[in-house]
Design an enzyme around this catalytic site. Structure first.
Site, PDB file in Angstrom:
ATOM      1  N   ASP A  83      57.475  52.825  17.467  1.00 41.73           N
ATOM      2  CA  ASP A  83      56.483  53.180  18.475  1.00 41.73           C
ATOM      3  C   ASP A  83      55.664  51.921  18.715  1.00 41.73           C
ATOM      4  O   ASP A  83      54.876  51.509  17.853  1.00 41.73           O
ATOM      5  CB  ASP A  83      55.602  54.324  17.973  1.00 41.73           C
ATOM      6  CG  ASP A  83      54.484  54.690  18.942  1.00 41.73           C
ATOM      7  OD1 ASP A  83      54.339  54.023  19.995  1.00 41.73           O
ATOM      8  OD2 ASP A  83      53.733  55.640  18.650  1.00 41.73           O
ATOM      9  N   SER A 164      58.537  44.301  36.462  1.00 37.70           N
ATOM     10  CA  SER A 164      58.928  45.189  37.549  1.00 37.70           C
ATOM     11  C   SER A 164      58.502  44.549  38.870  1.00 37.70           C
ATOM     12  O   SER A 164      57.630  43.667  38.889  1.00 37.70           O
ATOM     13  CB  SER A 164      58.232  46.551  37.383  1.00 37.70           C
ATOM     14  OG  SER A 164      58.305  47.326  38.557  1.00 37.70           O
ATOM     15  N   TYR A 176      50.705  52.146  35.907  1.00 39.69           N
ATOM     16  CA  TYR A 176      51.949  51.383  35.807  1.00 39.69           C
ATOM     17  C   TYR A 176      51.804  49.998  36.438  1.00 39.69           C
ATOM     18  O   TYR A 176      52.127  48.977  35.818  1.00 39.69           O
ATOM     19  CB  TYR A 176      53.091  52.151  36.473  1.00 39.69           C
ATOM     20  CG  TYR A 176      54.431  51.461  36.362  1.00 39.69           C
ATOM     21  CD1 TYR A 176      55.159  51.501  35.176  1.00 39.69           C
ATOM     22  CD2 TYR A 176      54.974  50.766  37.442  1.00 39.69           C
ATOM     23  CE1 TYR A 176      56.382  50.882  35.064  1.00 39.69           C
ATOM     24  CE2 TYR A 176      56.197  50.128  37.343  1.00 39.69           C
ATOM     25  CZ  TYR A 176      56.901  50.188  36.150  1.00 39.69           C
ATOM     26  OH  TYR A 176      58.111  49.550  36.055  1.00 39.69           O
ATOM     27  N   LYS A 180      51.940  46.169  34.691  1.00 44.05           N
ATOM     28  CA  LYS A 180      52.993  45.209  34.994  1.00 44.05           C
ATOM     29  C   LYS A 180      52.437  43.904  35.567  1.00 44.05           C
ATOM     30  O   LYS A 180      52.975  42.829  35.313  1.00 44.05           O
ATOM     31  CB  LYS A 180      54.017  45.820  35.953  1.00 44.05           C
ATOM     32  CG  LYS A 180      54.843  46.949  35.318  1.00 44.05           C
ATOM     33  CD  LYS A 180      55.621  46.464  34.105  1.00 44.05           C
ATOM     34  CE  LYS A 180      56.537  47.543  33.533  1.00 44.05           C
ATOM     35  NZ  LYS A 180      57.301  47.069  32.356  1.00 44.05           N
TER      36      LYS A 180
END
Length: 319
Positions: A83, A164, A176, A180
């Protein structure tokens, strides 16, 4: 004169292409560590590099993911449960990897683990909605890198960070994209810091791929759960049919989605095995043709094209 200039350009192009094809030798004695191997890019990468002869150490989040991967690979591949958001787990794993690789060090670190979090308009979200993707995609990546870096420096190896196109363009609201964007910054500073040690650092920027990460059903489920918690004012502004209209827009963009995951793994392969790895890799036709070029365009053009992909609000003036 024009003839000589043309000839020189052709020669430079040939040498540049040739340079990119030069490969390292003896990959069978090299160790690589990959995070996020339960599914998607990480799973395919682990299977691919195992077949090539690397000593692959594949980090999975779940026992079921680890078991399934081991069933499809050689005895040479090792798995470990990890993790990336658990600092003690990361430290123990790094020590275990150190014992595995010995004096050879770690040739490749592929930071692939990631989660999308909630993808929704910004004014729908709370600070907690941002926390998970930033914890996993950014702090998890940094934690793994810092703990594995001494082993990579020993091997004068490679660090490959999977970012990404969302690290180049804010395509959708949520944690997100900020995570990134930050990965891109961390990658660039790490690349320059590691230059003196002979460590190459590369960043891969995939476009839209069909993976569990981008499962539209899960995206819509999370949006619906958030919608139920919104205030009446915001619901009035967006309208009861907003999510359905967003889904229709999503269906209309299916042509952007890459079904084949191998372009991302091919980028990883080049970054691992080329004598002259690139600093950045765009993976997927949509990334190369649309997203990355658009990221260099004026903000006004970016806004115009990206806003066309969004559903229309019912009554934005109802504030």
């Amino acid at each position: 004169m024009l003839f000589w200039v043309l000839g020189l350009l052709i020669l430079c192009g040939f040498l540049w292409t040739r340079k990119g094809k030069l490969k390292i030798e003896d990959i069978t004695d090299k160790y690589i560590f990959i995070t996020g191997c339960d599914s998607g890019f990480g799973n395919l990468a682990a299977r691919t590099f195992d077949k090539k002869g690397f000593h692959v150490i594949a980090a999975c989040l779940t026992e079921s993911g680890s078991t399934a991967l081991k069933a499809e690979t050689s005895e040479r591949l090792c798995t470990v449960l990890l993790d990336v958001t658990n600092p003690e787990n990361v430290k123990r794993t790094a020590q275990w990897v150190k014992n595995q690789v010995g004096q050879k060090g770690l040739w490749g670190l592929i930071n692939n683990a990631g989660v999308p979090g909630v993808l929704a308009p910004t004014d729908w979200l709370t600070l907690e909605d941002y926390r998970e993707p930033i914890e996993v995609n950014l702090f998890g990546l940094i934690s793994v890198t810092l703990n594995m870096l001494p082993l990579v420096k020993k091997a004068q190896g490679r660090v490959i960070n999977v970012s990404s196109v969302g690290g180049r363009l804010a395509i959708v609201g949520g944690g997100y994209t900020p995570s990134k964007y930050a990965v891109e910054g961390f990658n660039d500073s790490l690349r320059r810091d590691m230059k003196a040690f002979g460590v190459h650092v590369s960043c891969i920027e995939p476009g839209l791929f069909k993976t569990n990460l981008a499962d539209p059903v899960k995206v819509i489920e999370k949006k619906l759960a958030i919608w139920e918690q919104l205030s009446p004012d915001i619901k009035q502004q967006y309208g009861e049919g907003y999510i359905e209209k967003s889904l229709d827009k999503l269906k209309g963009n299916k042509s952007y989605v890459n079904m084949d995951l191998s372009p991302v793994v091919e980028c990883m392969d080049h970054a691992l095995t080329s004598l002259f790895p690139k600093t950045h890799y765009a993976a997927g036709k949509d990334a190369k043709i649309f997203w990355i070029p658009l990221s260099h365009m004026p903000a006004a053009l970016q806004d115009f094209l990206l806003l066309k992909q969004k559903a229309e609000l019912a009554n934005p003036k109802a504030v």
